[in-house]
Design a protein around this motif. Structure first.
Motif, PDB file in Angstrom:
ATOM      1  N   ASP A  91       0.811  -1.207   0.000  1.00  0.00           N
ATOM      2  CA  ASP A  91       0.000   0.000   0.000  1.00  0.00           C
ATOM      3  C   ASP A  91       0.853   1.269   0.000  1.00  0.00           C
ATOM      4  OD1 ASP A  91      -2.423  -1.296  -0.104  1.00  0.00           O
ATOM      5  OD2 ASP A  91      -2.756  -1.275   2.054  1.00  0.00           O
TER       6      ASP A  91
ATOM      7  N   PHE B  77      -3.939   5.546  -3.373  1.00  0.00           N
ATOM      8  CA  PHE B  77      -5.238   4.987  -3.015  1.00  0.00           C
ATOM      9  C   PHE B  77      -6.360   5.545  -3.880  1.00  0.00           C
ATOM     10  CE2 PHE B  77      -3.443   3.642   1.160  1.00  0.00           C
ATOM     11  CZ  PHE B  77      -3.919   2.344   1.155  1.00  0.00           C
TER      12      PHE B  77
ATOM     13  N   GLU C 259      -9.329   4.530   0.696  1.00  0.00           N
ATOM     14  CA  GLU C 259      -8.772   3.435   1.488  1.00  0.00           C
ATOM     15  C   GLU C 259      -9.891   2.569   2.061  1.00  0.00           C
ATOM     16  OE1 GLU C 259      -5.641   2.657   5.175  1.00  0.00           O
ATOM     17  OE2 GLU C 259      -5.971   4.690   4.412  1.00  0.00           O
TER      18      GLU C 259
ATOM     19  N   ARG D 181     -10.358  -1.432   1.333  1.00  0.00           N
ATOM     20  CA  ARG D 181     -10.365  -2.396   2.438  1.00  0.00           C
ATOM     21  C   ARG D 181     -11.618  -3.282   2.365  1.00  0.00           C
ATOM     22  NH1 ARG D 181      -5.167  -1.978   3.432  1.00  0.00           N
ATOM     23  NH2 ARG D 181      -4.527  -0.032   4.444  1.00  0.00           N
TER      24      ARG D 181
END
Length: 298
Positions: free
Chosen positions: A197, A202, A261, A265
């Motif tokens: 990451d 992102f 983000e 996720r």
């Protein structure tokens, strides 16, 4: 965004794999069921050559089952055996030993014809980082023998793992190619979590993912984020998600990085639903222009 990631241990791993291949009977190529071709090292055919090979589509529990069936047909047309599995839960893994024995049957018969003692089938597991190799080995061994983690590049060495009297598995570090020839591949890998990451943007990755899902999985987006309708623009959708989930910056502005983000996720964990990030049709133009494309490649 340009994504490049090729840690030094991966170059070493490729050399080691090439050397160890002579000792191996069957190669297990472990792919991410959500993005099989993007998670496939393009050097694999060159490295493996004519060795018997089995394609495992791992994380099949996170992928769209109907799209996984498309990929099984795709690989079958290339003469490759394919098995969808989930290494964490063990779904499908019990079929692996029998398939490996079948693929190694010629070798086993030759040894028998020469009067040689029977031995375990030697298997090499290959795959890019974070595709689930260590989880698969631990599942097969029924004990913790390989380090696991939700970050790429956890495994950095090779080890033989005995599986009773029938199988021996060689674990190898994930091997990623030194250059992504097409940035769509990089975006898909980043969306799935295969790229660290710290090395990705992102917002850009989330925008790719949300546009793809708006096209193929609009209802799942609406269900997960409690939306009545979806806007036509991906940026606007990220803004709506940010407002819904409280991803706000000072001054009442949307924190797009935080919203992005959050989206990634939830995509990676399966909270949005079973999502595949590519289909065989996304690669059709490879035949004519020599590189993979998707509906959002501009």
């Amino acid at each position: 965004m340009t994504i490049q990631w090729f840690p030094g241990h991966m170059a070493k791993a490729r050399r080691q794999v090439t050397e160890k291949l002579k000792q191996v009977d069957v190669v297990i190529e472990l792919l991410d069921a959500r993005l099989p071709l993007s998670s496939r090292n393009p050097m694999i055919d060159e490295i493996v050559a004519e060795k018997p090979r089995l394609i495992l589509l791992n994380k099949a529990d996170l992928a769209d089952p109907s799209v996984t069936e498309m990929w099984i047909r795709y690989f079958k047309e290339q003469g490759l055996r394919t098995l969808p599995i989930d290494a964490l839960s063990g779904r499908g893994v019990n079929k692996l030993p029998e398939l490996c024995q079948e693929l190694a049957s010629d070798m086993l018969q030759k040894r028998a014809d020469r009067g040689m003692l029977a031995r375990a089938v030697r298997i090499m597991i290959l795959g890019i980082p974070n595709v689930g190799k260590s989880s698969l080995i631990n599942r097969l061994a029924k004990r913790s023998v390989a380090q696991t983690g939700d970050r790429p590049a956890v495994t950095k060495s090779q080890q033989w793992v005995k599986m009773g009297d029938t199988l021996e598995l060689l674990d190898t570090p994930g091997i990623l190619w030194p250059k992504f020839e097409d940035q769509m591949v990089g975006l898909r890998l980043a969306a799935s979590g295969a790229i660290k990451d710290e090395l990705i943007d992102f917002s850009e990755v989330a925008l790719y993912a949300v546009r793809y899902m708006m096209h193929y999985y609009p209802e799942r987006l609406k269900d997960r984020f409690k939306l009545t309708d979806l806007p036509e623009d991906g940026v606007e959708l990220l803004e709506m998600i940010g407002k819904k989930r409280g991803c706000m910056a000072s001054g009442g502005y949307i924190d797009y990085d935080k919203a992005s983000e959050l989206l990634l996720r939830e995509l990676r964990s399966g909270k949005i639903g079973q999502i595949s990030l590519e289909r065989p049709i996304d690669w059709e133009m490879e035949v004519t222009i020599g590189e993979p494309r998707s509906i959002y490649d501009e």
